[in-house]
Every structure is written in C-alpha cells, then in structure tokens.
Design a protein around this motif. Sequence first.
Motif, short mmCIF file in Angstrom:
data_model
loop_
_atom_site.label_atom_id
_atom_site.label_comp_id
_atom_site.label_asym_id
_atom_site.label_seq_id
_atom_site.Cartn_x
_atom_site.Cartn_y
_atom_site.Cartn_z
N LEU A 122 -4.41 57.09 91.93
CA LEU A 122 -2.96 57.30 91.83
C LEU A 122 -2.13 56.02 91.81
O LEU A 122 -1.21 55.90 90.98
CB LEU A 122 -2.48 58.21 92.98
CG LEU A 122 -3.13 59.59 93.10
CD1 LEU A 122 -2.31 60.47 94.04
CD2 LEU A 122 -3.28 60.25 91.75
N PRO A 123 -2.36 55.05 92.70
CA PRO A 123 -1.47 53.88 92.72
C PRO A 123 -1.38 53.14 91.39
O PRO A 123 -0.35 52.52 91.10
CB PRO A 123 -2.09 52.99 93.81
CG PRO A 123 -2.79 53.96 94.72
CD PRO A 123 -3.35 54.99 93.79
N ARG A 128 5.64 58.70 91.46
CA ARG A 128 6.17 59.99 91.89
C ARG A 128 5.20 61.06 91.40
O ARG A 128 5.11 61.31 90.20
CB ARG A 128 7.58 60.21 91.39
CG ARG A 128 8.58 59.19 91.96
CD ARG A 128 9.98 59.45 91.48
NE ARG A 128 10.53 60.72 91.95
CZ ARG A 128 11.10 60.90 93.15
NH1 ARG A 128 11.19 59.89 94.01
NH2 ARG A 128 11.59 62.08 93.49
N VAL A 129 4.49 61.67 92.33
CA VAL A 129 3.32 62.48 92.01
C VAL A 129 3.61 63.97 92.23
O VAL A 129 4.12 64.37 93.29
CB VAL A 129 2.12 62.07 92.89
CG1 VAL A 129 0.87 62.87 92.51
CG2 VAL A 129 1.87 60.57 92.77
N PHE A 130 3.27 64.78 91.25
CA PHE A 130 3.31 66.23 91.36
C PHE A 130 1.90 66.68 91.73
O PHE A 130 1.00 66.65 90.90
CB PHE A 130 3.76 66.84 90.04
CG PHE A 130 4.00 68.33 90.08
CD1 PHE A 130 4.11 69.02 91.27
CD2 PHE A 130 4.14 69.04 88.89
CE1 PHE A 130 4.35 70.39 91.30
CE2 PHE A 130 4.37 70.42 88.89
CZ PHE A 130 4.48 71.09 90.10
N LEU A 131 1.71 67.06 92.99
CA LEU A 131 0.38 67.36 93.53
C LEU A 131 0.19 68.88 93.57
O LEU A 131 0.84 69.58 94.35
CB LEU A 131 0.23 66.76 94.92
CG LEU A 131 -1.12 66.83 95.61
CD1 LEU A 131 -2.23 66.27 94.73
CD2 LEU A 131 -1.06 66.07 96.94
N LEU A 144 -1.41 57.27 101.34
CA LEU A 144 -0.70 56.67 100.20
C LEU A 144 0.79 56.62 100.50
O LEU A 144 1.60 57.38 99.96
CB LEU A 144 -0.99 57.48 98.93
CG LEU A 144 -2.46 57.54 98.52
CD1 LEU A 144 -2.65 58.43 97.29
CD2 LEU A 144 -2.99 56.14 98.24
N ASP A 145 1.18 55.68 101.37
CA ASP A 145 2.56 55.63 101.85
C ASP A 145 3.51 54.94 100.88
O ASP A 145 4.72 54.89 101.14
CB ASP A 145 2.62 54.97 103.22
CG ASP A 145 1.97 53.59 103.24
OD1 ASP A 145 1.59 53.08 102.18
OD2 ASP A 145 1.83 53.02 104.35
N PRO A 160 -3.04 66.19 108.26
CA PRO A 160 -2.20 65.08 107.79
C PRO A 160 -1.76 65.24 106.34
O PRO A 160 -2.52 65.74 105.51
CB PRO A 160 -3.12 63.87 107.96
CG PRO A 160 -4.51 64.43 107.80
CD PRO A 160 -4.46 65.80 108.41
N LEU A 161 -0.53 64.76 106.07
CA LEU A 161 0.05 64.84 104.74
C LEU A 161 0.64 63.48 104.37
O LEU A 161 0.87 62.64 105.24
CB LEU A 161 1.17 65.89 104.72
CG LEU A 161 0.81 67.33 105.06
CD1 LEU A 161 2.07 68.17 105.19
CD2 LEU A 161 -0.12 67.90 104.01
N PRO A 162 0.88 63.24 103.09
CA PRO A 162 1.54 61.99 102.71
C PRO A 162 2.91 61.88 103.40
O PRO A 162 3.62 62.88 103.53
CB PRO A 162 1.71 62.13 101.19
CG PRO A 162 0.66 63.11 100.78
CD PRO A 162 0.53 64.07 101.92
N PRO A 163 3.29 60.69 103.84
CA PRO A 163 4.54 60.55 104.60
C PRO A 163 5.80 60.82 103.77
O PRO A 163 6.79 61.31 104.29
CB PRO A 163 4.49 59.10 105.09
CG PRO A 163 3.55 58.40 104.16
CD PRO A 163 2.54 59.42 103.75
#
Length: 242
Positions: A122-123, A128-131, A144-145, A160-163
């Motif tokens: 991803l990086p 801006r990611v549509f997951l 992936l902060d 846990p989730l992306p911040p």
Amino acid sequence: MSVLVLGGTAEARALAAELHGWDFHVVSSLAGRVARPRLPVGEVRVGGFGGVDGLAAWLREHDVQAVVDATHPFAERIGANAFAAAEQTGVPLLRLERPGWQQGEDDHWHWAHDLAEAATLLPGLGRRVFLTSGRQGLAAFASLDELWFLIRCVDPPEPPLPPHREVLLDRGPYEVDSERALITEHRIDLLVTKDSGGEMTAAKLTAARELGVPVVVVRRPPRPATTVAADVTEAVEWVLHR
C-alpha cells in the motif's frame, strides 16, 4: 434426500431455494459471523460443528446424503473440515464456487497472496485507501499510520485497526454509480479487495477502472481438490444425480 448446504453466500441461498423446489430436505448452515444474515428458505442452523469429527458425527446423525460447500471463497477452515468429514463418512461433497474476477486491459491490479502481503504494497501505491476485504484480518493494516482508510464491512470491526480511518457499515449488492461517487467523495487513490468474484461487489472494480484507481487484489487460498460447480444450475444437476 437430505442435503447439507454450507453457506452464507448468495449462491448458497439460491441453491437452497432451488433444492427446496425439488422437495429435498435442505439444511443450510451459517457460520454466525454476521449479526443479521440474509436467511435462505428451509431449515437453517447457525454456528460451528466442532471440527471435522463434529461435522462427521452430524452428517451421520442426520443421515445426510450430499454436502454442498457453498461458503465464501476465503472460508478456508470450513472448506477443509467439509472435505475431511466427507472423506471420513463417504458422503459426496461438491464445492460450489463462483469464478474469480478477471483483470481487464485497463485495470491496474497488483496481486497479493494474503492480507499481510497486501499491506506491504500500500505505501508505494496510494495514500487514501478504500479497504473492502471484510472485517476479518484488519490487524494487518493497523501499523500503516501514514495512510487513511475507508473501511467498508457489514458489521463493526474489532481492533486493532488503522489509526486514521472511517468505517462504513454497508452490504451489497452495489451499483457502479454509487461506487464511483464514494471513491470520488473520499478522494480514494487505492482500492483493496479479496478476489471474491461474483456480481454483488464487482461494481467497485468497474468504478476503479473508470477513475484510474489502482487495485490490490488478494488471491484466493487453495482449497482441497474435489468436484466443483461454477454456478447454481450445475450444483442442482449434481445433487439430482446423487
């Protein structure tokens, strides 16, 4: 004739309805991971069987003559258990599996073997990611902060989730126009999905193609080798021949 349909998918519901019309005794089994699942016609049971031995015992106890594994392409555990239980009991097993999505010339797809590998891609592809990989396995993206995520799933995900995220609770089927609008509104520059196949959620791929948004696609896990039907019609024919 008693048929066990392992499901939760649109194909499983359609198969249960078709077999019910043929006057089979159909039991549809749902994993119970979705709070308000769409229920098929006929008898429904919710929850696990207790592993391979538990499923084998259930097949014997209920005198099941055929099993159709119509679970999601990424439901590895129940697929393996169904195969082993069928081998143990001698009950015929069919895998009803919709074909995977096919990449077109104008698609910008990047394949990953699993969610962990997808996260590493991803990086270098977007910010801006549509997951849309579902609520299971989101921990792979939690570190992936530097990225922002729009996470779409049916039920609320657990940490846990992306911040940096927004959670959108919704379920298909989806339309291309609404998917295009969603991607545009949130300034999405990268889409992440599993190769689930089917038409219910394919609209996001069309919208991504039209907008030039790259897509990370997670490959399907391997399944035990058994008889496979690509659609409900083939599955009904297989059951009729039992």
